[in-house]
Scaffold this motif. Sequence first.
Motif, PDB file in Angstrom:
ATOM      1  N   ALA A 137      29.594  47.061  31.946  1.00 45.92           N
ATOM      2  CA  ALA A 137      28.703  46.037  31.393  1.00 45.92           C
ATOM      3  C   ALA A 137      27.234  46.442  31.521  1.00 45.92           C
ATOM      4  N   PRO A 138      26.362  45.911  30.659  1.00 52.65           N
ATOM      5  CA  PRO A 138      24.937  46.231  30.706  1.00 52.65           C
ATOM      6  C   PRO A 138      24.302  45.913  32.066  1.00 52.65           C
ATOM      7  N   PHE A 139      23.490  46.830  32.571  1.00 53.90           N
ATOM      8  CA  PHE A 139      22.703  46.658  33.792  1.00 53.90           C
ATOM      9  C   PHE A 139      23.555  46.330  35.020  1.00 53.90           C
ATOM     10  N   SER A 140      24.813  46.761  34.991  1.00 54.52           N
ATOM     11  CA  SER A 140      25.685  46.573  36.149  1.00 54.52           C
ATOM     12  C   SER A 140      25.705  47.837  36.997  1.00 54.52           C
ATOM     13  N   ILE A 141      26.133  47.682  38.253  1.00 50.05           N
ATOM     14  CA  ILE A 141      26.259  48.802  39.181  1.00 50.05           C
ATOM     15  C   ILE A 141      27.730  48.918  39.532  1.00 50.05           C
ATOM     16  N   VAL A 142      28.337  50.079  39.266  1.00 48.06           N
ATOM     17  CA  VAL A 142      29.757  50.269  39.549  1.00 48.06           C
ATOM     18  C   VAL A 142      29.970  51.530  40.378  1.00 48.06           C
ATOM     19  N   GLY A 170      33.412  53.846  42.738  1.00 47.46           N
ATOM     20  CA  GLY A 170      34.778  53.905  43.247  1.00 47.46           C
ATOM     21  C   GLY A 170      35.743  54.576  42.295  1.00 47.46           C
ATOM     22  N   VAL A 171      37.005  54.692  42.756  1.00 45.18           N
ATOM     23  CA  VAL A 171      38.067  55.328  41.983  1.00 45.18           C
ATOM     24  C   VAL A 171      39.281  54.404  41.976  1.00 45.18           C
ATOM     25  N   PRO A 172      39.565  53.736  40.841  1.00 43.35           N
ATOM     26  CA  PRO A 172      38.710  53.664  39.645  1.00 43.35           C
ATOM     27  C   PRO A 172      37.488  52.803  39.921  1.00 43.35           C
ATOM     28  N   ALA A 173      36.469  52.925  39.086  1.00 42.49           N
ATOM     29  CA  ALA A 173      35.213  52.229  39.323  1.00 42.49           C
ATOM     30  C   ALA A 173      35.375  50.711  39.220  1.00 42.49           C
ATOM     31  N   LYS A 174      34.705  50.018  40.125  1.00 42.64           N
ATOM     32  CA  LYS A 174      34.694  48.552  40.120  1.00 42.64           C
ATOM     33  C   LYS A 174      33.252  48.057  40.230  1.00 42.64           C
ATOM     34  N   LEU A 175      33.056  46.814  39.825  1.00 46.14           N
ATOM     35  CA  LEU A 175      31.718  46.228  39.861  1.00 46.14           C
ATOM     36  C   LEU A 175      31.246  46.057  41.300  1.00 46.14           C
ATOM     37  N   ILE A 176      30.045  46.579  41.576  1.00 46.11           N
ATOM     38  CA  ILE A 176      29.415  46.403  42.878  1.00 46.11           C
ATOM     39  C   ILE A 176      28.366  45.293  42.814  1.00 46.11           C
ATOM     40  N   GLY A 177      27.658  45.235  41.713  1.00 47.91           N
ATOM     41  CA  GLY A 177      26.633  44.209  41.554  1.00 47.91           C
ATOM     42  C   GLY A 177      25.905  44.376  40.237  1.00 47.91           C
ATOM     43  N   LYS A 178      24.815  43.625  40.083  1.00 50.04           N
ATOM     44  CA  LYS A 178      23.981  43.715  38.890  1.00 50.04           C
ATOM     45  C   LYS A 178      22.567  44.101  39.289  1.00 50.04           C
ATOM     46  N   ARG A 179      21.885  44.814  38.403  1.00 48.14           N
ATOM     47  CA  ARG A 179      20.519  45.225  38.681  1.00 48.14           C
ATOM     48  C   ARG A 179      19.554  44.052  38.631  1.00 48.14           C
ATOM     49  N   PHE A 180      19.800  43.112  37.735  1.00 46.00           N
ATOM     50  CA  PHE A 180      18.881  42.008  37.509  1.00 46.00           C
ATOM     51  C   PHE A 180      19.642  40.697  37.329  1.00 46.00           C
ATOM     52  N   SER A 181      18.896  39.613  37.235  1.00 46.13           N
ATOM     53  CA  SER A 181      19.510  38.311  36.940  1.00 46.13           C
ATOM     54  C   SER A 181      19.969  38.290  35.489  1.00 46.13           C
ATOM     55  N   ASP A 182      20.816  37.323  35.152  1.00 44.61           N
ATOM     56  CA  ASP A 182      21.303  37.211  33.774  1.00 44.61           C
ATOM     57  C   ASP A 182      20.152  37.022  32.797  1.00 44.61           C
ATOM     58  N   GLU A 183      19.153  36.225  33.207  1.00 45.77           N
ATOM     59  CA  GLU A 183      17.998  35.993  32.345  1.00 45.77           C
ATOM     60  C   GLU A 183      17.219  37.287  32.100  1.00 45.77           C
ATOM     61  N   GLU A 184      17.042  38.079  33.145  1.00 45.43           N
ATOM     62  CA  GLU A 184      16.314  39.342  33.022  1.00 45.43           C
ATOM     63  C   GLU A 184      17.082  40.347  32.171  1.00 45.43           C
ATOM     64  N   ILE A 185      18.398  40.387  32.344  1.00 50.24           N
ATOM     65  CA  ILE A 185      19.235  41.290  31.543  1.00 50.24           C
ATOM     66  C   ILE A 185      19.166  40.913  30.072  1.00 50.24           C
ATOM     67  N   GLU A 186      19.262  39.623  29.788  1.00 47.18           N
ATOM     68  CA  GLU A 186      19.183  39.158  28.407  1.00 47.18           C
ATOM     69  C   GLU A 186      17.839  39.535  27.783  1.00 47.18           C
ATOM     70  N   HIS A 226      23.888  49.782  28.210  1.00 45.22           N
ATOM     71  CA  HIS A 226      22.504  50.010  28.596  1.00 45.22           C
ATOM     72  C   HIS A 226      22.231  49.599  30.041  1.00 45.22           C
ATOM     73  N   GLY A 227      21.427  50.413  30.713  1.00 43.08           N
ATOM     74  CA  GLY A 227      20.903  50.050  32.024  1.00 43.08           C
ATOM     75  C   GLY A 227      21.873  50.136  33.178  1.00 43.08           C
ATOM     76  N   ALA A 228      23.085  50.599  32.945  1.00 46.14           N
ATOM     77  CA  ALA A 228      24.088  50.644  34.009  1.00 46.14           C
ATOM     78  C   ALA A 228      23.789  51.761  35.016  1.00 46.14           C
ATOM     79  N   ILE A 229      24.278  51.583  36.234  1.00 50.47           N
ATOM     80  CA  ILE A 229      24.209  52.599  37.278  1.00 50.47           C
ATOM     81  C   ILE A 229      25.638  52.928  37.706  1.00 50.47           C
ATOM     82  N   ILE A 230      25.970  54.222  37.690  1.00 49.47           N
ATOM     83  CA  ILE A 230      27.313  54.680  38.073  1.00 49.47           C
ATOM     84  C   ILE A 230      27.206  55.465  39.374  1.00 49.47           C
ATOM     85  N   GLY A 231      27.866  54.981  40.415  1.00 48.61           N
ATOM     86  CA  GLY A 231      27.807  55.640  41.713  1.00 48.61           C
ATOM     87  C   GLY A 231      28.477  56.999  41.708  1.00 48.61           C
ATOM     88  N   ALA A 232      28.030  57.868  42.605  1.00 49.07           N
ATOM     89  CA  ALA A 232      28.567  59.228  42.703  1.00 49.07           C
ATOM     90  C   ALA A 232      30.080  59.216  42.909  1.00 49.07           C
TER      91      ALA A 232
END
Length: 221
Positions: free
Chosen positions: A164-169, A171-187, A149-155
């Motif tokens: 992972a939930p609410f993460s931003i990934v 690349g080839v292969p895709a890697k973690l770029i960051g998170k949309r929110f804090s851990d508390e907000e994601i929870e 849920h809530g993930a963003i996948i780059g072009a």
Amino acid sequence: MKSIVRNFLNFIKYFFNSDIILESNVRVYGSNFEGKNKVYSGSVFVNGKCGKGTYIGKNCHFSRAVIGRYCSIGNRVRVILSNHPSSKFVSTHPAFFSTLKQAGFTYSKKQTFDEFRYINKKENIAAFIGHDVWIGDDVTIMGGVKINHGAIIGAKALITKDVAPFSIVGGVPAKLIGKRFSDEEIEFLEQFKWWEKDENWISKNAYLFSDIKQFMKQFKI
């Protein structure tokens, strides 16, 4: 002939349903749409499920995929079901591990490599995309992968493992770029599950969706 029949049945099924919009040259069969969906021209959606509010861009190809609610799918997004061995096996050619005769022949008397990966083989689900997921153009998703849920996948990303939930990934292969929110907000969002609220609730509270902190302040118990 089968293709013509399928397209005709799709026309009958969806033409009078203003809640589901299929543009030209869209092929949909063996699938369920929850409503308020739009599939843009040239896309294929086979043996899958699509949640409320989700739209799918042009020339996408989804087979045996479950997509959640309120997802934004870009153009030319594909799920790749088949796989080839990359180690141990001397050759990557399916004639040495598959009985399906992809090239019209096989040397293998039995299947020795699992070339199709599933999230749930019993239910025939090859890929899972959660709720509120945004996928950019030209993304390739390998079978057996779960985008939470809530993930963003780059072009142009290649998704080879779970996201992972609410993460931003990206690349080839895709890697973690960051998170949309804090851990508390994601929870909080994972527990609150706004996407399961009825449409009246969402419409009434839509003005709060522009600020996660205000949203939490309003609804956090």
